[in-house]
Design a protein around this motif. Sequence first.
Motif, short mmCIF file in Angstrom:
data_model
loop_
_atom_site.label_atom_id
_atom_site.label_comp_id
_atom_site.label_asym_id
_atom_site.label_seq_id
_atom_site.Cartn_x
_atom_site.Cartn_y
_atom_site.Cartn_z
N VAL A 127 38.46 41.70 50.65
CA VAL A 127 39.34 42.39 49.70
C VAL A 127 40.23 41.38 48.98
CG1 VAL A 127 41.24 44.01 49.47
CG2 VAL A 127 39.31 44.58 50.92
N ALA A 128 40.76 40.43 49.72
CA ALA A 128 41.64 39.43 49.11
C ALA A 128 40.88 38.64 48.05
CB ALA A 128 42.21 38.50 50.18
N ALA A 129 39.68 38.20 48.41
CA ALA A 129 38.88 37.43 47.46
C ALA A 129 38.57 38.28 46.23
CB ALA A 129 37.59 36.97 48.12
N ALA A 130 38.24 39.53 46.46
CA ALA A 130 37.88 40.40 45.35
C ALA A 130 39.08 40.62 44.42
CB ALA A 130 37.37 41.74 45.87
N ARG A 131 40.24 40.79 45.02
CA ARG A 131 41.42 40.99 44.19
C ARG A 131 41.62 39.79 43.28
NH1 ARG A 131 45.39 43.90 46.68
NH2 ARG A 131 45.27 42.45 48.42
N ALA A 132 41.48 38.60 43.85
CA ALA A 132 41.66 37.38 43.06
C ALA A 132 40.62 37.32 41.93
CB ALA A 132 41.52 36.16 43.97
N VAL A 133 39.39 37.62 42.28
CA VAL A 133 38.33 37.58 41.27
C VAL A 133 38.62 38.58 40.15
CG1 VAL A 133 35.91 38.11 40.84
CG2 VAL A 133 36.55 36.76 42.83
N PHE A 134 38.96 39.78 40.53
CA PHE A 134 39.24 40.82 39.53
C PHE A 134 40.41 40.42 38.65
CE2 PHE A 134 37.45 44.41 42.41
CZ PHE A 134 36.18 44.01 42.09
N ASP A 135 41.45 39.88 39.28
CA ASP A 135 42.65 39.56 38.52
C ASP A 135 42.36 38.46 37.51
OD1 ASP A 135 45.21 40.09 37.83
OD2 ASP A 135 46.11 39.57 39.74
N ASP A 168 39.66 38.18 36.15
CA ASP A 168 38.68 38.76 35.26
C ASP A 168 37.37 37.96 35.26
OD1 ASP A 168 37.99 40.83 33.73
OD2 ASP A 168 38.98 40.15 31.90
N GLU A 169 37.06 37.35 36.39
CA GLU A 169 35.79 36.65 36.53
C GLU A 169 34.67 37.67 36.64
OE1 GLU A 169 35.22 32.88 39.11
OE2 GLU A 169 37.02 33.87 39.83
N GLN A 170 33.52 37.34 36.06
CA GLN A 170 32.37 38.22 36.21
C GLN A 170 31.42 37.61 37.21
OE1 GLN A 170 32.76 41.06 35.08
NE2 GLN A 170 30.81 41.87 35.79
N ASP A 172 26.77 39.62 45.20
CA ASP A 172 26.50 38.73 46.33
C ASP A 172 27.55 37.63 46.45
OD1 ASP A 172 24.20 40.20 46.69
OD2 ASP A 172 22.98 38.45 47.10
N ASP A 173 28.01 37.17 45.31
CA ASP A 173 28.91 36.01 45.34
C ASP A 173 30.29 36.35 45.88
OD1 ASP A 173 26.98 34.34 44.42
OD2 ASP A 173 27.52 34.55 42.32
N LEU A 210 42.60 43.03 36.29
CA LEU A 210 42.48 44.00 37.36
C LEU A 210 42.26 45.39 36.79
CD1 LEU A 210 42.66 43.66 40.36
CD2 LEU A 210 45.11 44.06 40.26
N ALA A 211 43.07 45.74 35.82
CA ALA A 211 42.96 47.07 35.22
C ALA A 211 41.57 47.29 34.65
CB ALA A 211 44.01 47.24 34.13
N ARG A 212 41.07 46.27 33.98
CA ARG A 212 39.76 46.39 33.37
C ARG A 212 38.69 46.67 34.42
NH1 ARG A 212 39.51 43.43 29.03
NH2 ARG A 212 40.37 41.63 30.09
N THR A 213 38.66 45.82 35.42
CA THR A 213 37.63 45.99 36.44
C THR A 213 37.76 47.33 37.13
OG1 THR A 213 37.90 43.65 36.88
CG2 THR A 213 36.54 44.90 38.38
#
Lengths: 181, 181
Positions: free
Chosen positions: A18-26, A28-30, A34-35, A101-104
């Motif tokens: 979850v932490a990694a995902a939050r960072a990625v989303f914030d 705005d990485e695509q 799997d990654d 984050l909002a976008r994702t």
Amino acid sequence: MEKRVLRADARRNREAIVAAARAVFDDDEQLRFDDFAARAGVGVGTLYRHFPTREALAAAVYEGEVAGLLEQARDSTRSAGENLDAFLRGFVEYLVAHAGLARTLAAVVDPAVQADRGSELENTVADLLQRAAADGAVRDDVGVGAIMIVLHGIGSATDRPHWAAEARGAADLLLAGLRTG
Amino acid sequence: MEKRVLRADARRNREAIVAAARAVFDDDEQLRFDDFAARAGVGVGTLYRHFPTREALAAAVYEGEVAGLLEQARDSTRSAGENLDAFLRGFVEYLVAHAGLARTLAAVVDPAVQADRGSELENTVADLLQRAAADGAVRDDVGVGAIMIVLHGIGSATDRPHWAAEARGAADLLLAGLRTG
DNA sequence: GGAGAATATGGAGATCATCTCCAGTTGTCA
DNA sequence: TGACAACTGGAGATGATCTCCATATTCTCC
């Protein structure tokens, strides 16, 4: 609502994901789904066990984010009308400050899921609305749904050129509409 | 804005694809992109040449749909304020009547694309809004963007349990907000 | 503190939608 | 009608998603 207690390693991994995902989303990485596993230092299998779909992952991040906002929702030194007003504007400002984050989340979190589970966000807004209506600060013939729809619209419009200004405009319109007798 | 003239067979295929896609979207069928080709009686290559992405296809359908609505947008027997009001309510009713279409299009048509190209829908709303404001029927400090955001929210909320009612509620709120001094 | 039992892990590889490519067909224009 | 450009179709390459299970970790109870 699951009750199962996770084993320590499972909880650790879940939180890392979850932490990694939050960072990625914030940022705005695509990323390939799997990654997300690699980012969290975890195998793909583990990712899928915890979050069977991209949506599930986004929902988990979303829950964590919203929890923070809800804490400030009720301030006993203000009137019900002011509370509603402040919360809605605060929510919009939060989105503006975290566009990635909002976008994702908007793209990925199914509104129906939120509605089904009576998401905390919706419950909180419903409560603030009901109190404000009881106080006579806003009309009493509007459902939460209408407000949620506008909020969702704001969250999903991040790609528009002047999004921030337009988002605030939409919030203004919403609040003005609510105040109508 | 393309000017190229299509050969007869190309135009025929293109139209067949759009027609098939509209039917699929309206029924809310979930189809592999490749299968749109089969539905239209056309090869995959042809589908991809005309519509490189799912979004492009959705945009084509969307364009056709919106064109119909815009025709009724201006009625010279009514005041500017009434026109705006009628158009927005009509748009919402259209969405309510074609939920499948609304769902697909909202999910798939990138708001930025619409904004970039100054979509006809947006231009029309802008025009109606501006006239209504000049007439004093609505406030003049609101941009089209705010309205588009609300409309987009309505279109993307089709999965909510009481969507139709909530959509109308959101439209009411929007219009009430606009009328505020 | 150690022996099961229960739970969780990771990543190789199966699966499946997306998209490319080009030999062949069809339409156009003189 | 011939010659050329435009367009077609679909087999197969590509690449993301997800499954499966032999192995590892944690928990429980004596």
